[in-house]
Design an enzyme around this catalytic site. Structure first.
Site, PDB file in Angstrom:
ATOM      1  N   ALA A   1     -62.536 -14.507  13.663  1.00  0.00           N
ATOM      2  CA  ALA A   1     -61.236 -14.454  12.996  1.00  0.00           C
ATOM      3  C   ALA A   1     -60.793 -15.833  12.542  1.00  0.00           C
ATOM      4  CB  ALA A   1     -60.190 -13.847  13.931  1.00  0.00           C
TER       5      ALA A   1
ATOM      6  N   TYR B   1     -79.002  -0.133  17.133  1.00  0.00           N
ATOM      7  CA  TYR B   1     -79.217  -0.445  15.722  1.00  0.00           C
ATOM      8  C   TYR B   1     -79.917  -1.793  15.584  1.00  0.00           C
ATOM      9  CZ  TYR B   1     -74.696  -2.807  16.562  1.00  0.00           C
ATOM     10  OH  TYR B   1     -73.665  -3.555  17.072  1.00  0.00           O
TER      11      TYR B   1
ATOM     12  N   ASP C   1     -58.325 -10.221  17.382  1.00  0.00           N
ATOM     13  CA  ASP C   1     -58.029  -9.624  18.681  1.00  0.00           C
ATOM     14  C   ASP C   1     -56.742 -10.157  19.291  1.00  0.00           C
ATOM     15  OD1 ASP C   1     -60.229  -7.996  18.624  1.00  0.00           O
ATOM     16  OD2 ASP C   1     -61.477  -9.256  19.912  1.00  0.00           O
TER      17      ASP C   1
END
Length: 389
Positions: A13, A213, A295
């Site tokens: 962020a 993944y 967050d």
């Protein structure tokens, strides 16, 4: 004069906000409390709502160089391994949304943003937490290293354990959810061929699910088991001690393929998931000359795979409102940022919580979920409200 923006926190962020702001002509400075810029965790998924932003920032080529492009999202029953639903993620999906669906290691995204911020001229500091803040016509900050700094605005991107959130929404710490993420990474060439994957695969079971993944261009496989359980583990930081033994009871009744996948992992780390109620209004995202990002603003459960995505969207929107601001108009600009972000972030938080219930369902809800996926799986897995932003 250009806006001077100080960013507290050098994670995804904070670095995204720093790069976006510098790219828009601001003077951006990042202060990270740790001795170096680093990222914990393992894999992340980036939907087209996020990769579209990174491509617009001219970071698309660097992103694709370190990411994997999974061929499909596949949902399976964890007990018998049968396929419940499938959504292709290839060319048609990318054309529909104008950007790809990519998976990558968190550290690779962190390094990409760090390199971009350096090239954009962002002033980067480590071992420098923002300790005290005072506001009048400027933001005045005292750092943990004894330095004093001033800026027109402060972006608090110091994570789920934010100490600066109190400046905007003094509502205490994030709360434990009883959900735990167990993560493992393995080199795909070292795995048996049947366990290697070019897809995002999700196995659903009562009170837990597993997702796997490819990351790092497909060279590694990221595996995450998300469990609801009562036992306690450290609230902060990854803890590999005892993680494998904690997983064994949860594996009872799982299909052979999942047992083989778990046995092939070289080691596990565990993280206790904490979050907050969905954002209730703009007042929880900005106040005066301080704005919250990522967050620190809206921690969420990972059941929509949008934690990093919302942080990057925050960074883009913050840079957009500050690009046209003057030092005197910063408080109003930050309120526009908060008004633009809070409803979308709240919706993503709410959907992530709802997915936790659906993914971990048992009894009649589980049977209804599986039946719906077998009939309309691709439609249920697609998220145009999210990806088409």
């Amino acid at each position: 004069m250009p806006i001077e923006l100080t960013i507290a926190g050098g994670g995804i962020a904070g670095l995204a906000a720093a790069f976006a702001s510098a790219r828009a002509g601001m003077e951006a400075r990042v202060f990270e409390r740790a001795p170096q810029f680093s990222e914990t965790g393992a894999g992340i998924q980036l939907g087209p709502n996020v990769t579209r932003i990174l491509e617009a920032w001219s970071l698309g080529a660097a992103l694709r160089a370190c990411a994997a492009a999974p061929e499909a999202l596949v949902v399976r029953d964890a007990a018998d391994g049968r396929e419940l639903a499938r959504m292709p993620l290839g060319r048609d999906f990318e054309q529909r949304y104008g950007a790809p669906y990519l998976t990558l290691h968190r550290a690779d995204l962190q390094h990409l943003l760090l390199d971009a911020a350096r090239e954009a001229g962002v002033d980067l500091h480590v071992d420098a937490a923002v300790a005290e803040v005072a506001m009048d016509a400027r933001v005045r900050m005292q750092l943990s290293n004894g330095q004093s700094v001033e800026a027109d605005a402060l972006a608090a991107a110091d994570g789920v354990w934010s100490t600066l959130r109190r400046l905007v929404a003094d509502d205490g710490p994030a709360q434990a959810t009883g959900h735990f993420a167990y993560r493992a990474l393995a080199l795909q060439p070292c795995l048996p061929p049947a366990l290697r994957s070019v897809e995002v695969t999700v196995w659903l079971a009562p009170r837990m699910h597993v997702v796997a993944y490819p990351v790092r261009g497909g060279e590694q496989l990221n595996v995450v088991a998300l469990l609801e359980r009562a036992s306690q583990v450290p609230a902060q930081g990854w803890d590999a001690v005892g993680a494998e033994s904690d997983l064994l009871p949860a594996m009872h009744g799982m299909c052979c393929a999942l047992h083989q996948l778990f046995d092939a992992m070289p080691g596990w780390g565990v993280w206790s998931l904490h979050d907050r109620p969905p954002v209730a209004g703009a007042r929880e995202l900005a106040k005066g000359r301080v704005a919250l990002l990522g967050d620190a603003a809206h921690p969420m459960l990972p059941y929509l795979a949008q934690g990093a995505g919302m942080a990057i969207e925050d960074a883009q929107d913050l840079a957009l409102v500050l690009a046209d601001a003057t030092p005197a108009s910063v408080p109003g600009a930050l309120q526009r940022y908060a008004e633009a972000r809070w409803r979308r972030c709240a919706l993503v938080q709410e959907r992530a919580r709802r997915n936790a219930t659906i993914f971990h369902a048992s009894g009649p809800l589980r049977f209804a979920r599986d039946a719906a996926m077998l009939v309309a799986g691709q439609k249920l897995l697609d998220q145009p409200w999210l990806y088409a932003r």
